[in-house]
Design a protein around this motif. Structure first.
Motif, mmCIF file in Angstrom:
data_model
loop_
_atom_site.group_PDB
_atom_site.id
_atom_site.type_symbol
_atom_site.label_atom_id
_atom_site.label_comp_id
_atom_site.label_asym_id
_atom_site.label_seq_id
_atom_site.Cartn_x
_atom_site.Cartn_y
_atom_site.Cartn_z
ATOM 1 N N TYR A 144 58.793 -45.669 -6.612
ATOM 2 C CA TYR A 144 59.472 -46.560 -7.563
ATOM 3 C C TYR A 144 60.382 -47.540 -6.831
ATOM 4 C CZ TYR A 144 62.726 -47.784 -11.376
ATOM 5 O OH TYR A 144 63.525 -48.438 -12.268
ATOM 6 N N GLN A 185 64.788 -35.687 -1.759
ATOM 7 C CA GLN A 185 65.583 -34.509 -1.404
ATOM 8 C C GLN A 185 64.724 -33.252 -1.324
ATOM 9 O OE1 GLN A 185 66.345 -36.821 -3.771
ATOM 10 N NE2 GLN A 185 68.392 -36.463 -4.584
ATOM 11 N N LEU A 187 67.364 -40.224 -0.502
ATOM 12 C CA LEU A 187 67.448 -40.376 -1.958
ATOM 13 C C LEU A 187 66.051 -40.431 -2.582
ATOM 14 C CD1 LEU A 187 69.637 -40.845 -4.185
ATOM 15 C CD2 LEU A 187 69.073 -43.258 -4.000
ATOM 16 N N GLY A 188 65.804 -39.531 -3.505
ATOM 17 C CA GLY A 188 64.494 -39.482 -4.156
ATOM 18 C C GLY A 188 63.514 -38.601 -3.411
ATOM 19 N N ARG A 226 58.017 -37.707 -9.282
ATOM 20 C CA ARG A 226 58.146 -38.271 -7.940
ATOM 21 C C ARG A 226 57.406 -37.399 -6.924
ATOM 22 N NH1 ARG A 226 61.334 -41.757 -5.680
ATOM 23 N NH2 ARG A 226 62.636 -43.187 -6.858
ATOM 24 N N MET A 236 62.569 -41.131 -17.104
ATOM 25 C CA MET A 236 64.021 -41.265 -17.228
ATOM 26 C C MET A 236 64.420 -41.423 -18.687
ATOM 27 S SD MET A 236 64.252 -43.834 -14.034
ATOM 28 C CE MET A 236 65.900 -44.452 -14.245
ATOM 29 N N THR A 293 59.650 -33.713 -15.519
ATOM 30 C CA THR A 293 60.914 -34.348 -15.161
ATOM 31 C C THR A 293 60.660 -35.464 -14.143
ATOM 32 O OG1 THR A 293 61.223 -32.842 -13.316
ATOM 33 C CG2 THR A 293 62.210 -32.194 -15.417
ATOM 34 N N THR A 294 61.657 -36.327 -13.998
ATOM 35 C CA THR A 294 61.553 -37.415 -13.028
ATOM 36 C C THR A 294 61.232 -36.869 -11.637
ATOM 37 O OG1 THR A 294 63.212 -38.620 -14.281
ATOM 38 C CG2 THR A 294 62.791 -39.378 -12.046
ATOM 39 N N LEU A 295 61.920 -35.793 -11.288
ATOM 40 C CA LEU A 295 61.746 -35.220 -9.956
ATOM 41 C C LEU A 295 60.293 -34.795 -9.738
ATOM 42 C CD1 LEU A 295 63.160 -34.311 -7.376
ATOM 43 C CD2 LEU A 295 63.470 -32.078 -8.425
ATOM 44 N N GLN A 304 70.043 -49.186 -9.216
ATOM 45 C CA GLN A 304 69.123 -48.064 -9.372
ATOM 46 C C GLN A 304 68.527 -47.548 -8.078
ATOM 47 O OE1 GLN A 304 66.809 -50.599 -11.842
ATOM 48 N NE2 GLN A 304 67.076 -49.293 -13.616
ATOM 49 N N GLY A 305 68.673 -48.326 -7.003
ATOM 50 C CA GLY A 305 67.903 -47.951 -5.827
ATOM 51 C C GLY A 305 68.695 -47.489 -4.620
#
Lengths: 380, 530
Positions: B360, B385, B382-383, B354, B331, B349-351, B368-369
């Motif tokens: 996380y 997708q 969420l997270g 993950r 991030m 990237t973050t995606l 943030q969550g």
């Protein structure tokens, strides 16, 4: 127990009705202050004439006004959903409209192709014009409100320049207005007068019911599906509700800003088409302005949801139609703007109140249900 | 006046039958507490038991639905905190409410400025602050800027602020949450002095050792109501108190046999982050030289986590923990290299990180969550997708997502009416369990758990610890960041101490005491290997 969704819907509708009634009351005061009779004024709104042709024509006028407003509302709502304030819809649709009208007049093709090309050009120009503030925002952190407002001035003046310069069409002797060249007949969108005639009603006067209504309905449905059912729509929703959580979940904020802004601009590009394809067949000095700004109000009123925006656009169209009848009733037509303004303000307030009530009710429901299912444990 | 004064002295505060109803959270129900003047009275209870609500009522931030408050024998009814202040009640908040760019003096007088002919009477104020500070043993220099002060000093400023307004009854809400052990001792010294001066202190905490060491009387709150008030002398051990609090066995954070393997799952090498934003390193330049003289949030951080290992990061908040997480999650850009399994993920990237199996649990779940105004199943998506079960081509698979949320609700014991309920309607513990369940989905190989049990009740805490232990046994590599030293020491296989963006010590949790750890965390002890 009532399902949560229905409960929320009833609250919303209830709030809107209360807001509109209040707005009528406030407008009555304004009408009285203007020295006119509120009863006559409100009567004028429902005065669609005595013959069935005039009634049908009135209805067509309402819908013809509502269609571009609906599209404008959708364009603004796409940004709003992500907390992006695309104030530039006004400029985007004007520049898109003149470019589309110009390109549409340069060639002749079978109707579906002709119309499709015009629509694509309009969407592309609108989208590209919205790309500018999007890039400024992600690249240099320029606030999109400022950037789009400034770009509005540029677009409005640029389209005026284009209209009198390179895009100017032939002007017949004695005509005062300037226009682009006419789009060939294959690019005229067929009207939807059959919606009246199939019920044995007369066709409305003039250009009739613009056929772009169909495109707008399809657009509304597609947009609803995109926003509510796709992964892209989920990312938009997540970014709007909590941008930090969205970032942590892997959504790329820059990409989202660019795609939402371009989508908003592309939709904005279509705002001028109902009029151009349905009636004028060119872009001229009498082209309807201000739809982009009204779109902001429509989106607010419709809570950024396609169905709500449709209702809001119809309400605005209904109010706008009364221009003529109000003058006959000796009421200044600016009453319409006062009503629209108060309705928007009050509905926004009502929305805020009802959504808070809905959230609180949700909390209470959850607490209540948990209390009943876990009673054993609580008393233990 | 002291605690051995005989009966006729009126109690400082009496709460009688206080009841407060709230949707969705534990309300107060028939609270009865009598607080004698000149004592330290501790109120303890697990998170969410209703302590904060009670204090807000006493400080005039909320009105009780029923019940009576008496201060010094007089019936009172507070509408705002000003009413409470006027009655001599002061509150020291858990999160300091100080203006960093003002001096201590300016902060203390803020809102109650003494004036002579319309001008600030700084000399008079300074004199009074000095007097107060001396009388109560609260040493601070009135002319220093607050931003230059440490946490302990800031807390003293908060206390002085309250005393300056004439408070005789002090409410301290979780005052030790932000302090290291040495600072806690100093605070307690101050509180004893205040008590000796005849002031009354209400000490709210769920840290039982501290409660036992400072309190004269202890009131236990459970599920929104008072369970018992006992004099300190009648409580034998922290365990006894804990059992009153939870009403059952207290969970212990100890992991039993080691499950650490030899396979390194996450490797962090030379992670370095500049305070002023990331600048790419010019080709051929030396990183050390390039960053010379710059303030660093992370300074050459290197460590590794093996499969089945929990590495705990200890440190006073704000020493680089958040930055470390953000760098690992992608991030925020940083120099250095991060390897997950066999792959260098530094540029991902973050995606993508993950998707590669990083879970996380964020430190601040609301920020943030969660999407608070979205349903539980949407929060499950969420997270995830881009992964099954949420993904179906370009669509969100609503049916599968809901079904999988049902699974989490069941397996992680999330108390909710349905998966359509909005996240905001759930209590903190249940929200956290949902997040833990979500992050454990999709079989992560590495998990970042930042304060996984913060603001969570004891029941949920035990459940979350169990889930972490089970995942660890199954080979999960975990980076645990926590301000709760018991949790950190109890769960971790290795403890790293972070201080000013550097890892200053690597410790074996079996050998350290919280006091020792506190020494490293404040920089009082420097590294000599372990």
């Amino acid at each position: 127990m009532m399902p949560a969704g229905l409960n929320r819907l009833l609250l919303t509708v209830g709030g809107a009705v209360v807001a509109i009634v209040l707005a009528l009351a406030i407008s009555s005061v304004a009408i009285l202050a203007a020295g006119a009779d509120p009863v006559a004024a409100f009567g004028a709104f429902f005065d669609f004439g005595s013959t069935s042709t005039s009634v049908v024509s009135g209805i067509a006028t309402v819908i013809n006004r509502a269609v571009p407003l609906f599209i404008a509302g959708l364009a603004v709502a796409v940004g709003f959903r992500m907390n992006l304030f695309n104030i530039g819809v006004e400029g985007q649709y004007r520049i898109a409209a003149i470019c589309a009208a110009y390109v549409g007049a340069t060639f002749t093709a079978p109707a579906p192709i002709q119309i499709a090309v015009i629509i694509v050009v309009a969407a592309a120009v609108g989208g590209l014009y919205a790309l500018i503030p999007a890039l400024m925002k992600v690249g240099r952190g320029v606030n999109e409100v400022i950037a789009t407002i400034m770009l509005n001035y540029i677009a409005i003046n640029l389209s005026a320049f284009l209209l009198r310069g390179p895009f100017q069409g032939p002007r017949p002797e004695g005509q005062l207005t300037v226009t682009t060249a006419d789009i060939p007949e294959s690019g005229w969108f067929p009207n939807f007068n059959f919606l009246f005639t199939m019920f044995g009603l007369p066709a409305p006067r003039g250009a009739g019911l613009w056929g772009f209504l169909g495109v707008a309905i399809v657009l509304g449905i597609v947009l609803w599906v995109v926003l509510e059912r796709t992964r892209f729509g989920f990312d938009v929703k997540a970014s709007g509700l909590n941008s930090i959580a969205a970032l942590a979940s892997g959504v790329r904020p820059k990409k989202m800003v660019i795609s939402a802004m371009v989508l908003s601009g592309a939709i904005a590009g279509l705002i001028g088409l109902p009029e151009i394809l349905g009636r004028t067949h060119n872009f001229g000095t009498s082209f309807t302005a201000g739809l982009g700004f009204l779109g902001i109000a429509v989106a607010l009123l419709g809570r950024n949801k396609p169905v709500g925006i449709a209702v809001a656009a119809l309400l605005f169209g209904f109010l706008d139609r009364a221009q003529g009848p109000l003058q006959f009733a000796d009421v200044p037509p600016s009453v319409i703007m006062i009503m629209q303004g108060t309705i928007v303000l009050l509905v926004v307030i009502a929305n805020e109140i009802t959504s808070r009530m809905a959230l609180r009710q949700e909390e209470r429901r959850a607490a209540r249900q948990l209390a009943t299912t876990n009673r054993v444990e609580v008393t233990a | 006046m002291s605690s051995d004064t005989l009966a006729p002295a009126k109690p400082a505060v009496e709460l009688e039958g206080i009841t407060k109803r709230f949707p969705g959270v534990v309300a107060n129900h028939d609270i009865r507490i009598t607080i004698e003047a000149g004592t330290v009275h501790a109120i303890c209870g697990e998170n969410g038991a209703g302590k904060s609500t009670l204090m807000k009522i006493l400080y005039g931030m909320q009105k009780p639905d029923e019940g009576q408050i008496r201060v010094n024998g007089q019936d009172v009814s507070f509408r705002t905190p000003s009413d409470a202040i006027a009655a001599g009640i002061g509150m020291v908040h858990q999160h300091f409410m100080l203006a960093d760019n003002l001096t201590v003096l300016e902060n203390i007088v803020l809102g109650a400025e003494p004036t002579t002919a319309g001008f600030l009477d700084a000399a008079g104020a300074r004199r009074r602050i000095r007097e107060l500070a001396e009388a109560h043993g609260l040493r601070v220099d009135p002319d220093r800027l607050v931003e230059d002060l440490g946490v302990g000093d800031r807390q003293r400023v908060e206390i002085l602020k309250v005393l300056y307004r004439g408070a005789r009854i002090l409410i301290l809400d979780e005052p030790t949450a932000v302090l290291v052990p040495q600072e806690v001792d100093e605070l307690f010294e101050n509180l004893r002095e205040l008590k000796a001066e005849g002031l009354t202190v209400l000490f709210i905490s769920h840290k039982l050792d501290e409660v036992l060491s400072i309190a004269d009387e202890i009131t236990v709150i459970r599920r929104g109501t008072t369970v018992a008030t006992v004099p300190r002398s009648q409580v034998g051990s922290a365990r006894e108190l804990a059992e009153m609090m939870v009403g059952s066995e207290l969970p212990t954070p100890e992991t039993r046999e080691s499950t650490v393997t030899d396979t390194v799952e996450l490797r962090v090498e030379g992670l370095t982050m500049e305070a002023e934003g990331f600048r790419p390193l010019p080709r051929g330049a030396d990183l050390r030289e390039f960053l010379h003289g710059k303030r660093l949030l992370l300074d050459d951080v290197s460590f590794q986590i093996r499969k089945g290992e929990i590495v705990g990061i200890a440190g006073v908040e704000g020493n680089g923990q958040s930055e470390l997480i953000e760098a690992i999650m992608g991030m925020r850009q940083a120099h250095g290299r991060i390897t997950l399994g066999a792959e260098d993920i530094s540029a991902w990237t973050t995606l993508r990180r993950r998707e590669a199996g990083i879970g996380y649990i964020p430190e601040d779940r609301h920020r943030q969550g969660l999407l608070l105004e979205a349903s539980l199943w949407e929060n499950r998506v969420l997270g995830h997708q881009t992964r099954k079960p949420a993904r179906k081509g370009i669509w969100i698979d609503r049916k599968a997502s809901k079904a999988d949320t049902e699974r989490i609700v069941k397996d992680y014991d999330v108390r909710t009416p349905s998966v359509e309920t909005l996240a905001l309607a759930l209590s903190g513990g249940n929200q956290q369990k949902l997040i833990v369940g979500r992050e454990m989905s999709g079989e992560p190989s590495f998990l970042i758990a930042a304060h996984p049990t913060r603001g969570v009740d004891v029941g949920a805490q035990a459940a979350i610890w169990d889930h972490l232990r089970r995942a660890r046994a199954a080979g999960l590599a975990v980076l645990l960041i926590s301000a709760d030293l018991d949790e950190l020491i109890g769960l971790s296989d290795t403890v790293q101490v972070i201080f000013r963006g550097r890892l200053v010590a690597e410790l074996d949790p079996a050998d350290i005491t919280p006091e020792q750890l506190g020494g490293y965390m404040t920089g009082a002890i420097t590294e000599e290997g372990s």
